[in-house]
Scaffold this active site. Structure first.
Site, PDB file in Angstrom:
ATOM      1  CE1 TYR A 135      29.010  26.038 -26.959  1.00 45.77           C
ATOM      2  CE2 TYR A 135      26.845  27.047 -27.174  1.00 45.77           C
ATOM      3  CZ  TYR A 135      28.163  26.934 -27.581  1.00 45.77           C
ATOM      4  OH  TYR A 135      28.620  27.707 -28.609  1.00 45.77           O
ATOM      5  CE  LYS A 202      13.789  34.829 -31.762  1.00 46.32           C
ATOM      6  NZ  LYS A 202      13.572  36.119 -32.447  1.00 46.32           N
ATOM      7  CG  ASP A 247      15.371  38.918 -33.161  1.00 41.77           C
ATOM      8  OD1 ASP A 247      15.165  38.938 -31.945  1.00 41.77           O
ATOM      9  OD2 ASP A 247      14.456  38.895 -34.004  1.00 41.77           O
ATOM     10  CG  ASP A 271      29.478  30.875 -29.019  1.00 43.15           C
ATOM     11  OD1 ASP A 271      30.519  31.550 -29.105  1.00 43.15           O
ATOM     12  OD2 ASP A 271      29.379  29.725 -29.486  1.00 43.15           O
TER      13      ASP A 271
END
Length: 380
Positions: A135, A202, A247, A271
């Site tokens: 972002y 991640k 995940d 988000d």
């Protein structure tokens, strides 16, 4: 008399409707809780489509100047074009005023028929880093001179393999930006007696950005919270700090929601997971949020402008109203906030709700945006 000034922006699309239905509920809750002792002083600012129509700017300078000296603000949703046009006004506000922490409490309200078996086990607060990650706005279009120049540098100088036709972006993440977000999450957990803080990342793939976020989070905990936090699996007492790969975390919050209370995560992951968690307890219509820096706290509903239903009296003002309840809690007016939560739950169990909630509550009666606000007023 205790009076708090709240700068507010109605927003685009359904923004004016949810404000019309929602603001009276906030004022009434304050009056119910405190009589004439406390009051909210609302000061309107222009932005978005209305700002452009009246001033020629989507973010008028007068609005930016007012917010620069503000402590409290609220807004409705602001429109962001997809794939073209101006960049996100929401992201611009977060970056200009360094609103680095997006905080979203997600908790089940009795009366909602959730798509999951045990929505009542969901009680989490997400701390999403707001100013870095993808972002941050460093992105170049496929075929542009800037993209070509960057790709040539990556291939020629650094030995990377990137297709010359690619659109490219840079994902900046810093130790300082990550640590201040994690610090807010840990402070919140300690202050509110929460059992754990989970760093979501991640880092198994993006080892130096997302992996950095994980490492910097643990580093901060060890340096500044000795004796107050303990790593998962280690001996000691205090708030447990742990981490999960993004995940896997999406699976875990569905299967074992009771194991998570405070989540600290990067911008894009935050988000995703905050919206997914909202779906577990009834959707974005009842999902409040705040974007907060060290001086300004900017409260806002988490849904978008919903242009397909704008002007049709179909929107749910609940997210805006509950964001207002968060504001009241933030300034210590907890009695008024508790009245709002009770009024919302009473409306849900009474089964007279807006269309988004009616689809999840068997035997419910659909009401419009304004009528739902009136129901909450009556419930107060």
């Amino acid at each position: 008399m205790a009076e708090k000034t709240i700068y507010y922006i109605e927003g685009d699309g359904i923004g004016p409707e949810v404000w019309k239905a929602g603001r009276p509920v906030l004022d009434a809750a304050v009056e119910k809780a405190y009589g004439t002792t406390n009051a909210l002083n609302w000061v309107e600012l222009l932005a978005g489509e209305r700002g452009y129509a009246e001033t020629g700017e989507h973010l008028p300078q007068a609005t930016m100047d007012a917010l620069a000296g503000a402590e409290l603000a609220m807004k409705g949703p602001l429109q962001t074009p997809v794939g073209k046009g101006f960049r996100s006004l929401n992201v611009t506000l977060r970056q200009v005023f360094d609103l680095y922490a997006c905080i979203r409490p997600i908790k089940y309200f009795k009366g909602i028929e959730s798509p999951v078996k045990r929505p009542d086990l969901v009680d989490m607060t997400v701390f999403r880093e707001n100013t870095e990650d993808v972002y941050a706005g460093i992105e170049y279009q496929s075929g542009s001179p800037e993209a070509r120049k960057l790709i040539e540098f990556l291939t020629d100088q650094l030995g990377a393999k990137v297709d010359i036709t690619a659109g490219v972006g840079i994902k900046p993440m810093t130790p300082a930006g990550s640590k201040r977000l994690v610090k807010r999450a840990i402070d919140f957990a300690i202050e509110h007696g929460k059992p754990s803080v989970t760093l979501v990342h991640k880092g198994n793939i993006m080892k130096h950005t997302e992996g950095g976020f994980r490492a910097w989070g643990y580093e901060l905990a060890e340096q500044e919270y000795a004796g107050k936090v303990v790593r998962e699996g280690e001996d000691g007492s205090g708030v447990i700090i742990k981490d999960r790969i993004a995940d896997a975390m999406f699976q875990n919050v569905l299967m074992y929601p009771e194991q998570y209370s405070v989540i600290a995560t990067t911008n894009l992951n935050g988000d995703y997971i905050s919206d997914a968690l909202a779906a577990q307890v009834g959707g974005l219509g009842l999902a409040p949020g705040v974007n907060m820096g060290d001086t300004l706290a900017f409260f806002e509903p988490t849904h978008g402008t919903a242009p397909t239903i704008a002007g049709k009296d179909m929107a749910n003002p609940g997210s805006l109203i509950l964001s207002g309840a968060m504001l009241l809690e933030h300034i210590g007016w907890t009695e008024a906030a508790q009245l709002i939560h009770a009024a919302v739950e009473k409306a849900l169990t009474g089964k007279r709700v807006t269309v988004d909630l009616a689809s999840q509550i068997a035997g419910s009666t659909r009401v419009g945006c304004q009528e739902f606000g009136d129901i909450l007023l009556a419930n107060l």
